[in-house]
Write a protein that holds these residues in place. Structure first.
Motif, mmCIF file in Angstrom:
data_model
loop_
_atom_site.group_PDB
_atom_site.id
_atom_site.type_symbol
_atom_site.label_atom_id
_atom_site.label_comp_id
_atom_site.label_asym_id
_atom_site.label_seq_id
_atom_site.Cartn_x
_atom_site.Cartn_y
_atom_site.Cartn_z
ATOM 1 N N SER A 243 -38.593 -20.426 -11.865
ATOM 2 C CA SER A 243 -40.041 -20.630 -11.913
ATOM 3 C C SER A 243 -40.536 -20.996 -13.324
ATOM 4 O O SER A 243 -41.462 -21.790 -13.460
ATOM 5 C CB SER A 243 -40.784 -19.408 -11.374
ATOM 6 O OG SER A 243 -40.253 -18.242 -11.922
ATOM 7 N N LYS A 244 -39.894 -20.454 -14.381
ATOM 8 C CA LYS A 244 -40.342 -20.788 -15.725
ATOM 9 C C LYS A 244 -40.218 -22.292 -15.993
ATOM 10 O O LYS A 244 -41.157 -22.945 -16.478
ATOM 11 C CB LYS A 244 -39.539 -19.998 -16.773
ATOM 12 C CG LYS A 244 -40.031 -20.275 -18.185
ATOM 13 C CD LYS A 244 -39.235 -19.609 -19.257
ATOM 14 C CE LYS A 244 -39.721 -20.031 -20.655
ATOM 15 N NZ LYS A 244 -40.032 -21.456 -20.794
ATOM 16 N N GLN A 245 -39.065 -22.851 -15.661
ATOM 17 C CA GLN A 245 -38.836 -24.281 -15.897
ATOM 18 C C GLN A 245 -39.815 -25.127 -15.067
ATOM 19 O O GLN A 245 -40.291 -26.166 -15.532
ATOM 20 C CB GLN A 245 -37.398 -24.669 -15.545
ATOM 21 C CG GLN A 245 -36.376 -24.361 -16.629
ATOM 22 C CD GLN A 245 -36.097 -22.865 -16.775
ATOM 23 O OE1 GLN A 245 -36.449 -22.071 -15.894
ATOM 24 N NE2 GLN A 245 -35.503 -22.486 -17.886
ATOM 25 N N LEU A 246 -40.087 -24.673 -13.849
ATOM 26 C CA LEU A 246 -41.022 -25.410 -12.993
ATOM 27 C C LEU A 246 -42.413 -25.412 -13.629
ATOM 28 O O LEU A 246 -43.094 -26.438 -13.674
ATOM 29 C CB LEU A 246 -41.070 -24.785 -11.596
ATOM 30 C CG LEU A 246 -39.787 -24.944 -10.765
ATOM 31 C CD1 LEU A 246 -39.861 -24.110 -9.482
ATOM 32 C CD2 LEU A 246 -39.527 -26.407 -10.430
ATOM 33 N N LYS A 247 -42.813 -24.248 -14.141
ATOM 34 C CA LYS A 247 -44.128 -24.119 -14.763
ATOM 35 C C LYS A 247 -44.225 -25.004 -16.011
ATOM 36 O O LYS A 247 -45.213 -25.734 -16.197
ATOM 37 C CB LYS A 247 -44.363 -22.642 -15.139
ATOM 38 C CG LYS A 247 -45.822 -22.257 -15.279
ATOM 39 C CD LYS A 247 -46.005 -20.753 -15.207
ATOM 40 C CE LYS A 247 -47.232 -20.337 -16.013
ATOM 41 N NZ LYS A 247 -46.912 -19.862 -17.385
ATOM 42 N N SER A 266 -41.570 -24.580 -5.976
ATOM 43 C CA SER A 266 -41.724 -23.140 -6.214
ATOM 44 C C SER A 266 -41.631 -22.372 -4.909
ATOM 45 O O SER A 266 -41.021 -21.297 -4.844
ATOM 46 C CB SER A 266 -43.081 -22.846 -6.874
ATOM 47 O OG SER A 266 -43.191 -23.545 -8.083
ATOM 48 N N GLU A 267 -42.240 -22.921 -3.859
ATOM 49 C CA GLU A 267 -42.172 -22.232 -2.566
ATOM 50 C C GLU A 267 -40.715 -22.123 -2.111
ATOM 51 O O GLU A 267 -40.263 -21.057 -1.692
ATOM 52 C CB GLU A 267 -43.005 -22.984 -1.516
ATOM 53 C CG GLU A 267 -43.006 -22.246 -0.177
ATOM 54 C CD GLU A 267 -43.901 -22.887 0.887
ATOM 55 O OE1 GLU A 267 -44.885 -23.558 0.523
ATOM 56 O OE2 GLU A 267 -43.591 -22.700 2.081
ATOM 57 N N ILE A 268 -39.990 -23.225 -2.230
ATOM 58 C CA ILE A 268 -38.570 -23.213 -1.831
ATOM 59 C C ILE A 268 -37.797 -22.193 -2.663
ATOM 60 O O ILE A 268 -37.037 -21.386 -2.133
ATOM 61 C CB ILE A 268 -37.952 -24.617 -2.013
ATOM 62 C CG1 ILE A 268 -38.626 -25.617 -1.076
ATOM 63 C CG2 ILE A 268 -36.446 -24.588 -1.776
ATOM 64 C CD1 ILE A 268 -38.391 -27.070 -1.446
ATOM 65 N N ARG A 269 -38.066 -22.197 -3.998
ATOM 66 C CA ARG A 269 -37.359 -21.273 -4.883
ATOM 67 C C ARG A 269 -37.637 -19.831 -4.513
ATOM 68 O O ARG A 269 -36.797 -18.950 -4.670
ATOM 69 C CB ARG A 269 -37.744 -21.536 -6.348
ATOM 70 C CG ARG A 269 -36.969 -20.696 -7.354
ATOM 71 C CD ARG A 269 -35.483 -20.990 -7.261
ATOM 72 N NE ARG A 269 -34.647 -20.023 -7.962
ATOM 73 C CZ ARG A 269 -34.205 -18.898 -7.431
ATOM 74 N NH1 ARG A 269 -34.535 -18.575 -6.181
ATOM 75 N NH2 ARG A 269 -33.434 -18.093 -8.115
ATOM 76 N N GLY A 270 -38.843 -19.585 -3.990
ATOM 77 C CA GLY A 270 -39.219 -18.221 -3.626
ATOM 78 C C GLY A 270 -38.499 -17.691 -2.398
ATOM 79 O O GLY A 270 -38.493 -16.495 -2.131
ATOM 80 N N TYR A 271 -37.871 -18.596 -1.633
ATOM 81 C CA TYR A 271 -37.280 -18.192 -0.351
ATOM 82 C C TYR A 271 -35.878 -17.599 -0.444
ATOM 83 O O TYR A 271 -35.338 -17.146 0.547
ATOM 84 C CB TYR A 271 -37.240 -19.381 0.613
ATOM 85 C CG TYR A 271 -38.569 -19.709 1.244
ATOM 86 C CD1 TYR A 271 -39.423 -18.699 1.698
ATOM 87 C CD2 TYR A 271 -38.970 -21.025 1.421
ATOM 88 C CE1 TYR A 271 -40.642 -18.997 2.286
ATOM 89 C CE2 TYR A 271 -40.188 -21.338 2.010
ATOM 90 C CZ TYR A 271 -41.017 -20.318 2.444
ATOM 91 O OH TYR A 271 -42.207 -20.620 3.025
ATOM 92 N N TYR A 272 -35.248 -17.677 -1.619
ATOM 93 C CA TYR A 272 -33.893 -17.109 -1.677
ATOM 94 C C TYR A 272 -33.668 -16.417 -3.008
ATOM 95 O O TYR A 272 -34.357 -16.678 -3.988
ATOM 96 C CB TYR A 272 -32.826 -18.196 -1.444
ATOM 97 C CG TYR A 272 -32.677 -19.152 -2.595
ATOM 98 C CD1 TYR A 272 -33.414 -20.324 -2.640
ATOM 99 C CD2 TYR A 272 -31.797 -18.880 -3.643
ATOM 100 C CE1 TYR A 272 -33.298 -21.197 -3.709
ATOM 101 C CE2 TYR A 272 -31.668 -19.753 -4.715
ATOM 102 C CZ TYR A 272 -32.425 -20.906 -4.747
ATOM 103 O OH TYR A 272 -32.313 -21.758 -5.801
ATOM 104 N N LEU A 281 -32.343 -28.189 -10.926
ATOM 105 C CA LEU A 281 -33.399 -29.189 -10.741
ATOM 106 C C LEU A 281 -32.991 -30.370 -11.607
ATOM 107 O O LEU A 281 -32.884 -30.249 -12.824
ATOM 108 C CB LEU A 281 -34.739 -28.616 -11.192
ATOM 109 C CG LEU A 281 -35.906 -29.607 -11.166
ATOM 110 C CD1 LEU A 281 -36.226 -30.030 -9.735
ATOM 111 C CD2 LEU A 281 -37.138 -28.990 -11.815
ATOM 112 N N ASP A 282 -32.710 -31.498 -10.975
ATOM 113 C CA ASP A 282 -32.197 -32.665 -11.699
ATOM 114 C C ASP A 282 -33.223 -33.790 -11.587
ATOM 115 O O ASP A 282 -33.259 -34.535 -10.613
ATOM 116 C CB ASP A 282 -30.850 -33.083 -11.101
ATOM 117 C CG ASP A 282 -30.263 -34.307 -11.785
ATOM 118 O OD1 ASP A 282 -30.944 -34.892 -12.665
ATOM 119 O OD2 ASP A 282 -29.135 -34.678 -11.448
ATOM 120 N N THR A 283 -34.081 -33.877 -12.607
ATOM 121 C CA THR A 283 -35.176 -34.851 -12.539
ATOM 122 C C THR A 283 -34.691 -36.286 -12.723
ATOM 123 O O THR A 283 -35.463 -37.223 -12.560
ATOM 124 C CB THR A 283 -36.241 -34.538 -13.614
ATOM 125 O OG1 THR A 283 -35.559 -34.405 -14.862
ATOM 126 C CG2 THR A 283 -37.007 -33.280 -13.293
#
Lengths: 447, 447
Positions: A243-247, A266-272, A281-283
């Motif tokens: 979540s930090k990197q996403l933010k 973030s929602e996906i990350r929250g599921y597991y 995450l490979d931009t």
């Protein structure tokens, strides 16, 4: 007499190769099934209009077309304008080029009967007239799973979990690369490529092959302004999927598109909590195909060098070309042939793949055949072991050689003496141990 | 927009159809394996010279040919003499027409590595440009097992036993028709057709369709002398496959050929006591294909009307055309598509074929998804049950409708209350019974 040979780019799969191929398919199938995906199989041939125009100009060239039956002379005669016109006039069918287009065609034809969301998996060969080379065949297998009729991000999670489970089961450590097309678009805009998203993704997609400088050259060759591109290296890279990197990314990009993408991620990350394999995450991940609209995936081996072994992503208009709109979906595909080559190279196939039968029954005399056949019948009816009666009496050494060639586990030796005593002599071909027993004991042992 | 449709004579197999098809394949495969047959898979495409000239003039017409890739104009231009010349010039590959020729090609290519006897089974689609009609498709499946490299009559017994076992397992009572090409030849000579064996078998082969009088007419149309043919009706018929009948036939025919055939048949008969299905010696059985040299088989449903569902026979020169001589073998083939239609018509497929998942998890609110996903993970990791999370919260009725459409056995309902108590509510969709339990109890129940 004619020389027996194969069509270029195709392969026979002998007993051991089939076992290895099925080991991969069964592993994938088991995971697909456990997530409630149901099987679909479509015909090898599709109408040519179903296939053409779906895979780009290059794809159309690589289609295997089937010649019409009957007399093609008249139609050929009146269509000599061009290679393309001639081909169209004399072939109205082609071989399946992937599993996605046939799935879209199936969905469009069966919309009325499908209960949404529809989750299907499909494991079938596809054909492409690519130049054959190591690891690239003209007949190869795709293993796809798609969920259509829902935008729920549960599906994205399921894709990640299924990648994770399949490669864990195969003992093949991988890194799951994840990106979001909207995030990529936000980055494109941030770097000054507004309105040039397609050219941007095509260039980015080559990063692995041509490197960062190559991408810059490619963009410049299209007369695109790369002045802001110096920031690209820190933006087009891999991040921990946390979540930090996403933010941080959201704050850097400050755009509606980026915020939408980050919200999904973030929602996906929250599921597991945890996976067996790494995920990043490979931009810089673009995926060539233009139909992706949301999350995209590519799975690479942790110990590199083999390129990607699986991939996928979310799309929004799979069936639109067939007149059915607003079907969002997400699909993944495993490259079974590449996985096969990797497992082979790394010697990761289980040992038992080379076993062609469990038990060989070795009759020593002509007159023990009835007893040998009766023993075989008992084994087949009462155990799960496969069993083969050597079809000619005599020469124990020859028969044991045969048992070893088949990688059988047991040889059951039957001579007149054994028949008289109503027993058999069983030899464990791994340990060499041999002993006599009656049929009841034999069945107990083999059960 | 284009209309989605299938190529004529081909079919999609949706989830239920795949399950039914696999039920047939798995039944056959299990029997093949239990007899020590190992799998082989050959490519869908073969070189055109591998295929042509093997199936007669009509067969060549029914081949699906693949158009060469690249520019075909030059070659087309200089080969306009005939339809055949044009087709040869622009297509050098074709789709598999049966599994026997590819098997022969494989054997010839791999002779050095194959340990004889070689027992292989092969279950793959084949393609023929026949006029489609009920029960006849342009893409259909063959299920073959062959043993090559031995003349042992154990193989004939195995064929009979495998027919017997497969149809028993499918609950489809059949009659196994057995004949011997040498016996048929002896009968042909006995009836005055010495030197005309091929014309004789071609006519006899039509007995089912055109009747006895039709066969007489057919023979007369070929200027054959049918004066001795009045005896034929008592000779070309079905007999109990028992030693008395074999002895009687031998005495009637009094020829070396007949004696050889009867000796084979008696040996085979001596190898078993009882079968689940009926078996008859059918001296009117000819089998069209000229390459058979020994025992031949055809399996028909006991409750008739469907023609044959399996067949086979012994041959002596399968690989000769590819330069490998003296490979005797015997093979059988199950007609999976006809078997499918029969099982469907007689309603004999097991009930569970229509189940698309075992368990549907129904999340009632957005904030129970983590718990729902965790429950799904536990089920997948600890039981054999397939399980699907409904991807959107709310509306229990809609979710239960979905569960019913999938023929799921259980719905697991999760609301905030359940999450608070760390439990789930499980509903058996067959009985309607519903109760609450914790995850440990749930796993125990589903195991």
């Amino acid at each position: 007499m004619q020389k027996a040979s194969l069509v270029k780019g195709t392969r026979d799969f002998g007993p051991i190769q089939v076992a290895k191929k099925n080991y991969i398919f069964d592993t994938i199938k088991k995971v697909f099934k456990s997530y409630g995906f149901a099987p679909l199989e479509t015909p090898s041939m599709e109408k040519i209009e179903t296939l053409t125009g779906k895979y780009g100009e290059e794809g159309d060239q690589l289609l295997f077309r089937i010649l019409n039956n009957g007399d093609i002379l008249p139609k050929a005669e009146s269509n000599f304008d061009s290679n393309r016109a001639l081909k169209s006039a004399i072939s109205d069918k082609g071989l399946r080029y992937d599993l996605t287009v046939p799935f879209a065609r199936y969905t469009a034809m069966n919309m009325h009967a499908l209960k949404m969301p529809f989750k299907r998996y499909q494991i079938q060969p596809v054909w492409r007239a690519d130049r054959p080379q190591k690891g690239r065949y003209r007949e190869f297998w795709q293993c796809d799973a798609d969920t259509i009729g829902t935008r729920s991000l549960i599906c994205e999670l399921e894709c990640i979990e299924m990648f994770d489970k399949v490669f864990s089961a195969l003992n093949l450590p991988v890194v799951i690369h994840l990106n979001h097309r909207k995030l990529l678009e936000a980055i494109a805009i941030h770097l000054g490529f507004e309105g040039e998203f397609e050219a941007f993704t095509v260039a980015i997609d080559k990063m692995d092959k041509i490197g960062f400088d190559g991408v810059v050259k490619e963009l410049e060759s299209k007369n695109l302004d790369t002045s802001k591109f110096e920031n690209a290296q820190s933006l087009l890279t891999t991040f921990d999927f946390e979540s930090k990197q996403l933010k941080d990314l959201d704050e850097t990009l400050t755009s509606v598109l980026a915020t939408q993408a980050i919200k999904d991620l973030s929602e996906i990350r929250g599921y597991y909590n945890q996976l067996d394999n790494d995920i990043v995450l490979d931009t810089s991940l673009a995926r060539g195909l233009s139909y992706y609209t949301g999350c995209i995936f590519e799975v690479k081996l942790k110990e590199g060098g083999f390129g990607s072994v699986a991939a996928g992503g979310r799309y929004d208009d799979l069936t639109e070309v067939f007149g059915v709109k607003d079907i969002s979906g997400i699909g993944i595909s495993f490259g079974a042939d590449r996985m096969y080559d990797v497992l082979e190279d790394l010697n990761l196939f289980p040992q038992e793949m080379s076993k062609m039968t469990d038990v060989l029954i070795c009759p020593m005399d002509k007159d023990v055949f009835s007893f040998a056949l009766q023993t075989a019948r008992k084994i087949r009816n009462n155990t799960q072991q496969s069993c083969l009666v050597y079809p000619k009496e005599g020469k124990l050494k020859k028969q044991l050689d045969y048992a070893n060639a088949l990688n059988a586990q047991y040889a059951i030796i039957i001579g007149s003496e054994e028949v008289e005593k109503n027993e058999v002599s069983i030899k464990n071909l791994n340990s060499g141990e041999q002993k006599n027993m009656d049929l009841t004991q034999l069945i107990e042992l083999l059960k």
